[in-house]
Design a protein around this motif. Structure first.
Motif, mmCIF file in Angstrom:
data_model
loop_
_atom_site.group_PDB
_atom_site.id
_atom_site.type_symbol
_atom_site.label_atom_id
_atom_site.label_comp_id
_atom_site.label_asym_id
_atom_site.label_seq_id
_atom_site.Cartn_x
_atom_site.Cartn_y
_atom_site.Cartn_z
ATOM 1 N N GLN A 139 23.060 -17.458 25.646
ATOM 2 C CA GLN A 139 23.649 -16.641 24.707
ATOM 3 C C GLN A 139 23.860 -15.237 25.488
ATOM 4 O O GLN A 139 25.097 -14.508 25.340
ATOM 5 N N LEU A 140 22.817 -14.722 25.988
ATOM 6 C CA LEU A 140 22.908 -13.486 26.514
ATOM 7 C C LEU A 140 23.947 -13.307 27.694
ATOM 8 O O LEU A 140 24.334 -12.517 27.950
ATOM 9 N N SER A 141 23.689 -14.558 28.430
ATOM 10 C CA SER A 141 24.563 -14.440 29.683
ATOM 11 C C SER A 141 26.097 -14.814 29.249
ATOM 12 O O SER A 141 26.900 -14.246 30.135
ATOM 13 N N VAL A 142 26.536 -15.069 28.199
ATOM 14 C CA VAL A 142 28.020 -15.414 28.157
ATOM 15 C C VAL A 142 28.215 -14.286 26.660
ATOM 16 O O VAL A 142 29.306 -14.547 26.245
ATOM 17 N N ALA A 143 27.106 -13.552 26.475
ATOM 18 C CA ALA A 143 27.557 -12.733 25.200
ATOM 19 C C ALA A 143 28.938 -11.715 25.517
ATOM 20 O O ALA A 143 28.826 -11.200 26.596
ATOM 21 N N GLN A 144 29.810 -11.991 24.610
ATOM 22 C CA GLN A 144 30.744 -11.193 24.700
ATOM 23 C C GLN A 144 30.856 -9.927 23.786
ATOM 24 O O GLN A 144 30.603 -9.865 22.562
ATOM 25 N N GLY A 145 30.645 -8.568 24.224
ATOM 26 C CA GLY A 145 30.701 -7.518 23.374
ATOM 27 C C GLY A 145 29.253 -7.164 23.170
ATOM 28 O O GLY A 145 28.137 -8.149 23.430
ATOM 29 N N LEU A 146 28.929 -6.089 22.777
ATOM 30 C CA LEU A 146 27.413 -5.562 22.355
ATOM 31 C C LEU A 146 27.025 -6.090 21.476
ATOM 32 O O LEU A 146 25.577 -6.341 21.227
ATOM 33 N N SER A 147 27.788 -6.309 20.257
ATOM 34 C CA SER A 147 26.981 -7.007 19.073
ATOM 35 C C SER A 147 26.284 -8.374 19.357
ATOM 36 O O SER A 147 25.279 -8.741 18.819
ATOM 37 N N GLY A 148 26.796 -9.180 20.099
ATOM 38 C CA GLY A 148 26.297 -10.342 20.491
ATOM 39 C C GLY A 148 25.061 -10.342 21.382
ATOM 40 O O GLY A 148 24.228 -10.966 21.131
ATOM 41 N N GLU A 149 24.991 -9.387 22.138
ATOM 42 C CA GLU A 149 23.978 -9.265 22.942
ATOM 43 C C GLU A 149 22.770 -8.607 22.258
ATOM 44 O O GLU A 149 21.603 -8.888 22.232
ATOM 45 N N GLU A 150 23.186 -7.739 21.215
ATOM 46 C CA GLU A 150 22.253 -7.087 20.204
ATOM 47 C C GLU A 150 21.544 -8.087 19.411
ATOM 48 O O GLU A 150 20.240 -8.160 19.063
ATOM 49 N N VAL A 151 22.250 -9.114 18.811
ATOM 50 C CA VAL A 151 21.686 -10.196 18.106
ATOM 51 C C VAL A 151 20.774 -11.059 18.819
ATOM 52 O O VAL A 151 19.749 -11.308 18.372
ATOM 53 N N ALA A 152 21.507 -11.428 20.099
ATOM 54 C CA ALA A 152 20.289 -12.277 20.910
ATOM 55 C C ALA A 152 18.902 -11.505 21.257
ATOM 56 O O ALA A 152 17.933 -12.061 21.182
ATOM 57 N N GLU A 153 19.106 -10.199 21.577
ATOM 58 C CA GLU A 153 17.785 -9.208 21.812
ATOM 59 C C GLU A 153 17.054 -9.309 20.519
ATOM 60 O O GLU A 153 15.597 -9.194 20.574
ATOM 61 N N MET A 154 17.625 -9.295 19.488
ATOM 62 C CA MET A 154 17.010 -9.194 18.123
ATOM 63 C C MET A 154 16.113 -10.625 17.701
ATOM 64 O O MET A 154 15.124 -10.639 17.425
ATOM 65 N N GLU A 155 16.596 -11.466 18.362
ATOM 66 C CA GLU A 155 16.131 -13.058 18.227
ATOM 67 C C GLU A 155 15.041 -13.068 19.064
ATOM 68 O O GLU A 155 13.923 -13.641 18.685
ATOM 69 N N ILE A 156 15.194 -12.547 20.353
ATOM 70 C CA ILE A 156 14.039 -12.554 21.242
ATOM 71 C C ILE A 156 12.694 -11.826 20.696
ATOM 72 O O ILE A 156 11.728 -12.225 20.860
#
Length: 159
Positions: free
Chosen positions: A81-98
């Motif tokens: 998900q991080l590698s295909v995350a579009q936009g900052l919010s998707g990346e932030e969500v994935a990082e919170m999940e990690i």
């Protein structure tokens, strides 16, 4: 879906087993001395402590294995998900999940430490020794709990 159901069943069963174990050890710690005669009580207490220690170790092992399995599966998904995350919010969500997965692994280790502290407390009680309440292990668990509480406050404030 079948694999999700199997993992959910494993989590539920482990959770129930951990609760039963915790109740058993707490009951042993709070038992009064008036229930059995001296020698009979001493032998049954030793057997109980040995059984509780062994089952606690088995539970800790099962918890570590299940935590590792969940963490590995979820980390792989989140990395994708991080590698295909579009936009900052998707990346932030994935990082919170990690971060949540790392906390899950940490809490698994904390449960094992807590379980062994309770076993040591029970051993000390049955040996007529004062409880090991000032041991370094106890202080480590208390410190880890404080850190987890603080990190939870920071994450909740940031969300």
């Amino acid at each position: 879906d079948n694999e999700d159901g199997a993992i959910a069943e494993q989590v539920s069963q482990l959770h129930a087993d951990m609760i039963r174990w915790m109740i058993s050890i707490l009951l042993c710690l709070t038992e009064t001395d008036s229930e059995e005669s001296g020698e009979d009580r001493g032998q049954s207490e030793i057997e109980s402590v040995v059984d509780l220690k062994a089952s606690g170790e088995v539970l800790a092992s099962r918890l570590a294995q299940l935590t590792s399995k969940i963490t590995k599966c979820c980390t792989d998904i989140l990395q994708d998900q991080l590698s295909v995350a579009q936009g900052l919010s998707g990346e932030e969500v994935a990082e919170m999940e990690i971060r949540d997965l790392k906390r899950l692994a940490s809490e698994s280790g904390e449960w094992k430490k807590t379980a062994m502290l309770l076993v040591n407390e029970l051993i000390a009680k049955n040996a007529g020794l004062p409880p090991p309440s000032t041991s370094r292990a106890n202080l480590d668990v208390v410190e880890a709990m404080k850190e987890r509480k603080e990190s939870g406050k920071k994450e909740n404030g940031a969300v």
